[in-house]
Design a protein around this motif. Sequence first.
Motif, mmCIF file in Angstrom:
data_model
loop_
_atom_site.group_PDB
_atom_site.id
_atom_site.type_symbol
_atom_site.label_atom_id
_atom_site.label_comp_id
_atom_site.label_asym_id
_atom_site.label_seq_id
_atom_site.Cartn_x
_atom_site.Cartn_y
_atom_site.Cartn_z
ATOM 1 N N VAL A 43 0.864 -1.181 0.000
ATOM 2 C CA VAL A 43 0.000 0.000 0.000
ATOM 3 C C VAL A 43 0.902 1.232 0.000
ATOM 4 C CG1 VAL A 43 -1.681 1.347 1.317
ATOM 5 C CG2 VAL A 43 -1.939 -1.142 1.142
ATOM 6 N N GLN A 44 0.742 2.075 -0.994
ATOM 7 C CA GLN A 44 1.590 3.259 -1.107
ATOM 8 C C GLN A 44 1.299 4.248 0.006
ATOM 9 O OE1 GLN A 44 1.725 5.094 -4.975
ATOM 10 N NE2 GLN A 44 2.551 7.014 -4.191
ATOM 11 N N LEU A 45 2.369 4.852 0.532
ATOM 12 C CA LEU A 45 2.267 5.901 1.541
ATOM 13 C C LEU A 45 2.398 7.257 0.882
ATOM 14 C CD1 LEU A 45 4.705 4.298 4.116
ATOM 15 C CD2 LEU A 45 2.254 4.584 4.484
ATOM 16 N N ASP A 46 1.618 8.223 1.369
ATOM 17 C CA ASP A 46 1.753 9.585 0.862
ATOM 18 C C ASP A 46 1.353 10.557 1.963
ATOM 19 O OD1 ASP A 46 2.275 11.147 -1.765
ATOM 20 O OD2 ASP A 46 0.510 12.104 -0.891
ATOM 21 N N SER A 47 2.042 11.687 2.003
ATOM 22 C CA SER A 47 1.872 12.628 3.113
ATOM 23 C C SER A 47 0.705 13.588 2.942
ATOM 24 C CB SER A 47 3.162 13.440 3.299
ATOM 25 O OG SER A 47 3.424 14.206 2.126
ATOM 26 N N VAL A 48 0.276 13.817 1.716
ATOM 27 C CA VAL A 48 -0.762 14.822 1.487
ATOM 28 C C VAL A 48 -2.058 14.380 2.164
ATOM 29 C CG1 VAL A 48 -2.149 16.001 -0.251
ATOM 30 C CG2 VAL A 48 0.304 15.640 -0.624
ATOM 31 N N ASN A 49 -2.698 15.316 2.840
ATOM 32 C CA ASN A 49 -3.869 14.993 3.668
ATOM 33 C C ASN A 49 -5.037 15.903 3.307
ATOM 34 O OD1 ASN A 49 -5.303 13.638 5.607
ATOM 35 N ND2 ASN A 49 -4.367 14.679 7.347
ATOM 36 N N THR A 50 -5.325 16.017 2.015
ATOM 37 C CA THR A 50 -6.445 16.835 1.565
ATOM 38 C C THR A 50 -7.752 16.376 2.183
ATOM 39 O OG1 THR A 50 -5.313 17.173 -0.540
ATOM 40 C CG2 THR A 50 -7.662 17.682 -0.476
ATOM 41 N N LEU A 51 -7.944 15.072 2.208
ATOM 42 C CA LEU A 51 -9.113 14.463 2.837
ATOM 43 C C LEU A 51 -8.672 13.428 3.855
ATOM 44 C CD1 LEU A 51 -12.101 13.719 3.122
ATOM 45 C CD2 LEU A 51 -11.829 12.232 1.118
ATOM 46 N N ALA A 52 -7.834 12.517 3.418
ATOM 47 C CA ALA A 52 -7.206 11.504 4.269
ATOM 48 C C ALA A 52 -5.912 11.125 3.567
ATOM 49 C CB ALA A 52 -8.109 10.293 4.424
ATOM 50 N N ARG A 53 -4.967 10.613 4.309
ATOM 51 C CA ARG A 53 -3.722 10.196 3.678
ATOM 52 C C ARG A 53 -4.012 9.040 2.713
ATOM 53 N NH1 ARG A 53 0.019 13.329 6.008
ATOM 54 N NH2 ARG A 53 -0.033 13.666 8.278
ATOM 55 N N ALA A 54 -3.193 8.964 1.667
ATOM 56 C CA ALA A 54 -3.451 8.006 0.584
ATOM 57 C C ALA A 54 -3.601 6.593 1.107
ATOM 58 C CB ALA A 54 -2.328 8.085 -0.444
ATOM 59 N N HIS A 55 -2.687 6.153 1.976
ATOM 60 C CA HIS A 55 -2.731 4.774 2.458
ATOM 61 C C HIS A 55 -4.004 4.499 3.243
ATOM 62 C CE1 HIS A 55 -0.203 7.500 4.811
ATOM 63 N NE2 HIS A 55 -0.692 6.936 5.904
ATOM 64 N N ASP A 56 -4.460 5.507 3.988
ATOM 65 C CA ASP A 56 -5.688 5.312 4.758
ATOM 66 C C ASP A 56 -6.904 5.197 3.846
ATOM 67 O OD1 ASP A 56 -4.388 5.351 7.251
ATOM 68 O OD2 ASP A 56 -4.397 7.533 7.295
ATOM 69 N N LEU A 57 -6.950 6.013 2.800
ATOM 70 C CA LEU A 57 -8.086 5.948 1.879
ATOM 71 C C LEU A 57 -8.062 4.649 1.074
ATOM 72 C CD1 LEU A 57 -10.599 7.310 0.860
ATOM 73 C CD2 LEU A 57 -9.196 8.656 -0.735
ATOM 74 N N ILE A 58 -6.869 4.190 0.707
ATOM 75 C CA ILE A 58 -6.755 2.919 -0.012
ATOM 76 C C ILE A 58 -7.337 1.779 0.814
ATOM 77 C CG2 ILE A 58 -5.095 1.174 -0.826
ATOM 78 C CD1 ILE A 58 -3.301 3.586 -1.678
ATOM 79 N N LEU A 59 -6.973 1.730 2.078
ATOM 80 C CA LEU A 59 -7.453 0.648 2.939
ATOM 81 C C LEU A 59 -8.925 0.817 3.273
ATOM 82 C CD1 LEU A 59 -4.289 0.317 5.169
ATOM 83 C CD2 LEU A 59 -5.116 -1.339 3.485
ATOM 84 N N TRP A 60 -9.365 2.038 3.489
ATOM 85 C CA TRP A 60 -10.777 2.284 3.776
ATOM 86 C C TRP A 60 -11.663 1.892 2.595
ATOM 87 C CZ3 TRP A 60 -14.430 5.563 1.564
ATOM 88 C CH2 TRP A 60 -15.633 5.698 2.275
ATOM 89 N N SER A 61 -11.181 2.077 1.391
ATOM 90 C CA SER A 61 -11.965 1.711 0.209
ATOM 91 C C SER A 61 -12.281 0.227 0.172
ATOM 92 C CB SER A 61 -11.217 2.103 -1.074
ATOM 93 O OG SER A 61 -11.049 3.494 -1.161
#
Length: 405
Positions: A43-61
Amino acid sequence: MRARLSNSAARRLFLARHGLMMPPHGPATGDGLAKVIGELGFVQLDSVNTLARAHDLILWSRRQSYRPPALQALLHRDRAVFEHWTHDAAVIPIAFYPHWHHRFARDRTELARRWRAWQGAAFESRFDAVLARIADHGPCMSADLAEATAEGDVRGSTGWWDWHPSKAALEYLWRVGELAVARRDGFRKVYDLTERVIPDAHRTARPETAATVDWAARAALDRLGFATSGEVAAFFGLLSVAEAKQWCTAALARGEVEEIEVEGADGTLRRSLARPGLVDQAVPEPSDRVRVLSPFDPALRDRDRAERLFGFHYRIEIFVPEARRRWGYYVFPVLEGDRLIGRIDMKAMRDRGQLAVRAFWPEAGVAMGKGRQSRLMAELERLTTMADLGRIALAPDWLRAASLV
């Protein structure tokens, strides 16, 4: 004559391999979450937090009950995953760690050559001091080292291009396996000696290069469903193009894979490799659920493949005349069933407790009737729960004309 995979079947098989065809229910902590990451591969990590961090949104999906502390527990407490590099920074199942020795050895030479041209040679003189500092005083972040290890280091202001030499040394030692990420504070990496972070059984195992090539190629193909040799190489970033091509040629000769033709969204055919019998596998029926995806979702990170399979043109700088703006990575793709139906511009306004939706652009041919709008709003409501926001705030003109790209 090669077997042919229709575009509809290809999309469904591909999304199923990426965990996006089944409802996003199931365990989202501990072993259950680790299983999701293992099925994806990383799962890719990314710091930008416009809504949620990339890794968190990937897993939440994929698991609607997922919350960010669950991933932190896997990484920091359970050591069920480790952080390293694929095509970018990622969390990776700990069982895969032995195969990263192949990458450590390759990067030791390649990164040194590239970083001397970029950083100069000063970072190499910091290796012993950085390792001694961590050995004697414990885990640290890059900010701890500018003063502690080299009085002459100049701390940069921000970003990649102004690393001080000790920071570059720290990052290099991580990339070549001498250090490991013990945890993240906020989004800042905390490094420690590898032997203090990676369990011995995984750290000391050293597969032969041929075994790693075979494992990486099989693991990539199984997660993609169908792929070219170049896509096999790119999946984990462990293999060179030549290594992947040689493996594919040998596997084809052994009958372990077969060539098939995969139909694109525009009807064109592309030759790919797949496990025998893939074309005859039953494909799941898509639901009509709408999902907002991360721009870094593994199903979309290969932008060319996303365009071939889904007809979805997704690039960082797309000028849209009707919107008089450029779409970037942080305009979120929206999936419905097996079709990408649009992209949405939104942001978490945490000071107001709002999910602020500026605009939604449907793809060409996607009608935004009441039913589809209702399903989109249901997904946005679910996002407010995940992001701990109170309500959705729609701009007056949020529903735009169909995409022009």
